[in-house]
Design a protein around this motif. Structure first.
Motif, PDB file in Angstrom:
ATOM      1  N   ALA A  67     -11.899  10.971 -56.502  1.00 48.27           N
ATOM      2  CA  ALA A  67     -11.098   9.760 -56.662  1.00 48.27           C
ATOM      3  C   ALA A  67     -11.540   8.942 -57.856  1.00 48.27           C
ATOM      4  O   ALA A  67     -12.714   8.899 -58.220  1.00 48.27           O
ATOM      5  CB  ALA A  67     -11.179   8.910 -55.396  1.00 48.27           C
ATOM      6  N   ASP A  68     -10.580   8.262 -58.434  1.00 50.08           N
ATOM      7  CA  ASP A  68     -10.795   7.143 -59.338  1.00 50.08           C
ATOM      8  C   ASP A  68     -10.010   5.970 -58.751  1.00 50.08           C
ATOM      9  O   ASP A  68      -8.788   6.047 -58.596  1.00 50.08           O
ATOM     10  CB  ASP A  68     -10.287   7.448 -60.749  1.00 50.08           C
ATOM     11  N   GLY A  69     -10.697   4.912 -58.401  1.00 46.62           N
ATOM     12  CA  GLY A  69     -10.007   3.753 -57.847  1.00 46.62           C
ATOM     13  C   GLY A  69      -9.894   3.756 -56.345  1.00 46.62           C
ATOM     14  O   GLY A  69      -9.155   2.951 -55.768  1.00 46.62           O
ATOM     15  N   VAL A  70     -10.596   4.649 -55.654  1.00 48.01           N
ATOM     16  CA  VAL A  70     -10.672   4.667 -54.187  1.00 48.01           C
ATOM     17  C   VAL A  70     -12.156   4.730 -53.839  1.00 48.01           C
ATOM     18  O   VAL A  70     -12.812   5.738 -54.111  1.00 48.01           O
ATOM     19  CB  VAL A  70      -9.915   5.859 -53.575  1.00 48.01           C
ATOM     20  N   ASP A  71     -12.685   3.655 -53.270  1.00 46.09           N
ATOM     21  CA  ASP A  71     -14.132   3.525 -53.090  1.00 46.09           C
ATOM     22  C   ASP A  71     -14.487   3.140 -51.662  1.00 46.09           C
ATOM     23  O   ASP A  71     -13.805   2.299 -51.052  1.00 46.09           O
ATOM     24  CB  ASP A  71     -14.694   2.464 -54.036  1.00 46.09           C
ATOM     25  N   SER A  72     -15.559   3.737 -51.149  1.00 42.33           N
ATOM     26  CA  SER A  72     -16.092   3.324 -49.849  1.00 42.33           C
ATOM     27  C   SER A  72     -16.999   2.113 -50.050  1.00 42.33           C
ATOM     28  O   SER A  72     -17.847   2.102 -50.947  1.00 42.33           O
ATOM     29  CB  SER A  72     -16.888   4.460 -49.204  1.00 42.33           C
ATOM     30  N   VAL A  73     -16.816   1.094 -49.216  1.00 45.70           N
ATOM     31  CA  VAL A  73     -17.652  -0.107 -49.305  1.00 45.70           C
ATOM     32  C   VAL A  73     -18.701  -0.129 -48.191  1.00 45.70           C
ATOM     33  O   VAL A  73     -19.421  -1.112 -48.051  1.00 45.70           O
ATOM     34  CB  VAL A  73     -16.786  -1.385 -49.250  1.00 45.70           C
ATOM     35  N   ARG A  74     -18.790   0.950 -47.417  1.00 40.52           N
ATOM     36  CA  ARG A  74     -19.764   0.974 -46.332  1.00 40.52           C
ATOM     37  C   ARG A  74     -21.161   1.250 -46.890  1.00 40.52           C
ATOM     38  O   ARG A  74     -21.368   2.247 -47.584  1.00 40.52           O
ATOM     39  CB  ARG A  74     -19.413   2.052 -45.308  1.00 40.52           C
ATOM     40  N   PRO A  75     -22.136   0.409 -46.572  1.00 37.14           N
ATOM     41  CA  PRO A  75     -23.495   0.647 -47.064  1.00 37.14           C
ATOM     42  C   PRO A  75     -24.269   1.598 -46.152  1.00 37.14           C
ATOM     43  O   PRO A  75     -24.093   1.589 -44.935  1.00 37.14           O
ATOM     44  CB  PRO A  75     -24.114  -0.759 -47.039  1.00 37.14           C
ATOM     45  N   TYR A  76     -25.098   2.411 -46.766  1.00 36.86           N
ATOM     46  CA  TYR A  76     -26.058   3.258 -46.048  1.00 36.86           C
ATOM     47  C   TYR A  76     -27.433   3.011 -46.673  1.00 36.86           C
ATOM     48  O   TYR A  76     -27.973   3.873 -47.369  1.00 36.86           O
ATOM     49  CB  TYR A  76     -25.675   4.732 -46.162  1.00 36.86           C
ATOM     50  N   PRO A  77     -28.006   1.830 -46.462  1.00 37.80           N
ATOM     51  CA  PRO A  77     -29.208   1.448 -47.209  1.00 37.80           C
ATOM     52  C   PRO A  77     -30.461   2.224 -46.831  1.00 37.80           C
ATOM     53  O   PRO A  77     -31.371   2.372 -47.650  1.00 37.80           O
ATOM     54  CB  PRO A  77     -29.366  -0.040 -46.881  1.00 37.80           C
ATOM     55  N   ARG A  78     -30.538   2.734 -45.593  1.00 40.23           N
ATOM     56  CA  ARG A  78     -31.753   3.409 -45.132  1.00 40.23           C
ATOM     57  C   ARG A  78     -31.499   4.896 -44.935  1.00 40.23           C
ATOM     58  O   ARG A  78     -30.366   5.324 -44.734  1.00 40.23           O
ATOM     59  CB  ARG A  78     -32.229   2.791 -43.815  1.00 40.23           C
ATOM     60  N   LEU A  79     -32.571   5.658 -44.969  1.00 38.74           N
ATOM     61  CA  LEU A  79     -32.447   7.091 -44.699  1.00 38.74           C
ATOM     62  C   LEU A  79     -31.875   7.318 -43.304  1.00 38.74           C
ATOM     63  O   LEU A  79     -31.074   8.235 -43.100  1.00 38.74           O
ATOM     64  CB  LEU A  79     -33.804   7.779 -44.838  1.00 38.74           C
ATOM     65  N   ALA A  80     -32.270   6.489 -42.341  1.00 35.18           N
ATOM     66  CA  ALA A  80     -31.776   6.656 -40.973  1.00 35.18           C
ATOM     67  C   ALA A  80     -30.253   6.539 -40.910  1.00 35.18           C
ATOM     68  O   ALA A  80     -29.592   7.241 -40.129  1.00 35.18           O
ATOM     69  CB  ALA A  80     -32.422   5.625 -40.051  1.00 35.18           C
ATOM     70  N   ASP A  81     -29.667   5.652 -41.716  1.00 36.25           N
ATOM     71  CA  ASP A  81     -28.214   5.488 -41.731  1.00 36.25           C
ATOM     72  C   ASP A  81     -27.534   6.751 -42.257  1.00 36.25           C
ATOM     73  O   ASP A  81     -26.541   7.220 -41.691  1.00 36.25           O
ATOM     74  CB  ASP A  81     -27.832   4.298 -42.612  1.00 36.25           C
ATOM     75  N   LEU A  82     -28.056   7.283 -43.335  1.00 34.84           N
ATOM     76  CA  LEU A  82     -27.497   8.512 -43.905  1.00 34.84           C
ATOM     77  C   LEU A  82     -27.737   9.696 -42.992  1.00 34.84           C
ATOM     78  O   LEU A  82     -26.891  10.592 -42.874  1.00 34.84           O
ATOM     79  CB  LEU A  82     -28.117   8.760 -45.277  1.00 34.84           C
ATOM     80  N   TRP A  83     -28.888   9.715 -42.347  1.00 33.36           N
ATOM     81  CA  TRP A  83     -29.207  10.799 -41.414  1.00 33.36           C
ATOM     82  C   TRP A  83     -28.164  10.858 -40.297  1.00 33.36           C
ATOM     83  O   TRP A  83     -27.657  11.925 -39.957  1.00 33.36           O
ATOM     84  CB  TRP A  83     -30.601  10.581 -40.844  1.00 33.36           C
ATOM     85  N   ARG A  84     -27.829   9.695 -39.737  1.00 33.85           N
ATOM     86  CA  ARG A  84     -26.822   9.663 -38.658  1.00 33.85           C
ATOM     87  C   ARG A  84     -25.465  10.114 -39.176  1.00 33.85           C
ATOM     88  O   ARG A  84     -24.727  10.819 -38.482  1.00 33.85           O
ATOM     89  CB  ARG A  84     -26.725   8.255 -38.071  1.00 33.85           C
ATOM     90  N   MET A  85     -25.115   9.705 -40.398  1.00 29.52           N
ATOM     91  CA  MET A  85     -23.824  10.082 -40.962  1.00 29.52           C
ATOM     92  C   MET A  85     -23.686  11.604 -41.053  1.00 29.52           C
ATOM     93  O   MET A  85     -22.629  12.161 -40.729  1.00 29.52           O
ATOM     94  CB  MET A  85     -23.668   9.473 -42.355  1.00 29.52           C
ATOM     95  N   VAL A  86     -24.747  12.275 -41.481  1.00 28.72           N
ATOM     96  CA  VAL A  86     -24.686  13.727 -41.661  1.00 28.72           C
ATOM     97  C   VAL A  86     -24.867  14.461 -40.338  1.00 28.72           C
ATOM     98  O   VAL A  86     -24.100  15.371 -40.003  1.00 28.72           O
ATOM     99  CB  VAL A  86     -25.750  14.179 -42.686  1.00 28.72           C
ATOM    100  N   SER A  87     -25.877  14.072 -39.565  1.00 28.28           N
ATOM    101  CA  SER A  87     -26.229  14.846 -38.379  1.00 28.28           C
ATOM    102  C   SER A  87     -25.195  14.733 -37.266  1.00 28.28           C
ATOM    103  O   SER A  87     -25.100  15.616 -36.416  1.00 28.28           O
ATOM    104  CB  SER A  87     -27.604  14.420 -37.852  1.00 28.28           C
ATOM    105  N   ARG A  88     -24.391  13.684 -37.266  1.00 26.25           N
ATOM    106  CA  ARG A  88     -23.427  13.524 -36.173  1.00 26.25           C
ATOM    107  C   ARG A  88     -22.370  14.628 -36.173  1.00 26.25           C
ATOM    108  O   ARG A  88     -21.776  14.922 -35.141  1.00 26.25           O
ATOM    109  CB  ARG A  88     -22.757  12.157 -36.241  1.00 26.25           C
ATOM    110  N   SER A  89     -22.117  15.247 -37.335  1.00 27.86           N
ATOM    111  CA  SER A  89     -21.062  16.259 -37.379  1.00 27.86           C
ATOM    112  C   SER A  89     -21.524  17.607 -37.927  1.00 27.86           C
ATOM    113  O   SER A  89     -20.734  18.547 -37.972  1.00 27.86           O
ATOM    114  CB  SER A  89     -19.894  15.751 -38.239  1.00 27.86           C
ATOM    115  N   ALA A  90     -22.786  17.717 -38.334  1.00 27.84           N
ATOM    116  CA  ALA A  90     -23.235  18.957 -38.980  1.00 27.84           C
ATOM    117  C   ALA A  90     -23.115  20.158 -38.057  1.00 27.84           C
ATOM    118  O   ALA A  90     -22.654  21.237 -38.472  1.00 27.84           O
ATOM    119  CB  ALA A  90     -24.675  18.796 -39.464  1.00 27.84           C
ATOM    120  N   TYR A  91     -23.521  20.015 -36.794  1.00 24.01           N
ATOM    121  CA  TYR A  91     -23.469  21.163 -35.885  1.00 24.01           C
ATOM    122  C   TYR A  91     -22.035  21.474 -35.479  1.00 24.01           C
ATOM    123  O   TYR A  91     -21.692  22.637 -35.233  1.00 24.01           O
ATOM    124  CB  TYR A  91     -24.338  20.902 -34.657  1.00 24.01           C
TER     125      TYR A  91
END
Length: 396
Positions: free
Chosen positions: A255-279
């Protein structure tokens, strides 16, 4: 040659194949296709499922209401059981900013066999279809759109004869962990679903990015969206497969001009984002999990290990093949770092980031077998139940 050198040679062969034979996944020039504006602009219903999104809604919803779209367009925000005042805030934002008409609805708790998001999407599509739109824009509550986003999407869909046009929103990269993990997330996604293959007629590869999906209403009806995918945790990929499986022509790009504004400031936040659907991505298969872990290790971890082991032990073959494999890996990651405007030196850290993703994938499986499954905002989804009842046609 030593076992390390042979393994590094296998890794190098894999990288040469990925470089040339995987749809040039590493290139970032797949953007909205050439388009011309129609004489008469089709009507659009914009569906926004939202659950506890008050923290980001003030940065995303006004961008939808402010769309510079020449045709008729309305926004339907569906409050999926929020407890933070998402619905009240949405109405207040519409009153303050004006723009496109906004309808706020709520379908109540999802019945058995439905994910909360797809139940909300179903309700939103029902509200939108009462206005008989030609297109549906399915977009998440954390996605901000430039004023011409809808206009460009509709023009691209009409010009290319696409039934589905999706853009991978540019995710936020501000914190240290976001810089390390987020570009790699999009890179791995493109490696798994090469964008060039997705848009090719006759190709079996299908994927979309759930944050921004423009869908022809008649194509949604043919593919029975969202009923046909009501249990899907990775709903965007499932949606694209259903549309393509029903004969639809689909497209996905950056995308150009379509942006996510959700913050993932900590590793734990990103970890949950990935691990919730990886399996779930691995279809809850232990065999696929083992293969994925082994593949990540050989492709991403072996090159630096072989290089340093070869230098320490004097194994020249291991050092050379490891260095070459790492060099190809690094080169393929540079375009994504440029797209995200990140320091190119981060490409050298890709093996470490891949190791993090390996751990997240294993953790996803562990959480599944502990009964925690794909947990998201207070709900947990386990393996889809094929015996779950079909929805009644009279449901909204």
């Amino acid at each position: 040659m030593s076992a390390v050198a042979w393994t590094a040679t296998g890794s190098l062969a894999a990288w040469l194949w990925l470089l040339l034979g995987q749809g040039f996944f590493w290139r970032t020039d797949v953007r909205l296709p050439p388009r011309r504006e129609p004489d008469a602009w089709p009507s659009v219903g914009v569906v926004v499922p939202a659950r506890d999104e008050a923290a980001v809604l003030a940065r995303s919803l006004p961008s939808l209401l402010a769309q510079d779209y020449p045709g008729r367009a309305e926004v339907f925000l569906v409050d999926d059981g929020s407890t933070d005042g998402t619905d009240e805030l949405a109405r207040a934002l519409a009153e303050r900013h004006g723009g496109l008409p906004l309808t706020v609805g709520s379908p109540g708790e999802p019945p058995a066999g439905w994910t909360g998001k797809l139940w909300a999407v179903r309700h939103g599509i029902g509200l939108a279809r009462a206005r008989d739109p030609e297109y549906l824009l399915l977009t998440d509550a954390d996605i901000a759109h430039e004023p011409d986003s809808l206009r460009r999407l509709v023009a691209a869909a009409g010009s290319g004869g696409y039934d589905l046009v999706s853009q991978m929103a540019r995710l936020r990269v501000e914190s240290l962990w976001e810089r390390l993990v987020v570009p790699a997330f999009v890179y791995f996604f493109a490696q798994l679903y090469p964008f060039r293959w997705i848009g090719r007629k006759g190709s079996r590869t299908a994927a979309a990015a759930g944050g921004c999906v423009l869908l022809r209403t008649d194509a949604a009806e043919r593919a029975r969206i969202p009923d046909a995918i009501r249990q899907a945790v990775i709903d965007d990929v499932a949606l694209a497969r259903a549309v393509k499986g029903a004969g639809g022509h689909i497209w996905l790009g950056l995308a150009d001009g379509v942006d996510s504004v959700r913050p993932y400031p900590r590793l734990a936040d990103l970890w949950r984002m990935v691990s919730r659907s990886a399996y779930a991505q691995l279809r809850h298969s232990v065999l696929l999990l083992v293969g994925t872990v082994a593949g990540l290790a050989v492709v991403y971890l072996v090159p630096p290990v072989a290089l340093f082991a070869g230098l320490v032990t004097g194994d020249r073959a291991a050092a050379v093949t490891g260095a070459l494999a790492w060099a190809v890996m690094t080169a393929t990651y540079l375009p994504m770092l440029r797209y995200y405007r990140q320091p190119l030196a981060l490409a050298l850290l890709l093996p470490g980031t891949a190791f993090l993703y390996l751990l997240m994938t294993v953790d996803s499986a562990v959480q599944h077998y502990r009964g925690r499954g794909a947990a998201w905002k207070g709900r947990t989804y386990t393996r889809p139940d094929p015996t779950a009842p079909e929805p009644s046609p009279e449901q909204p």
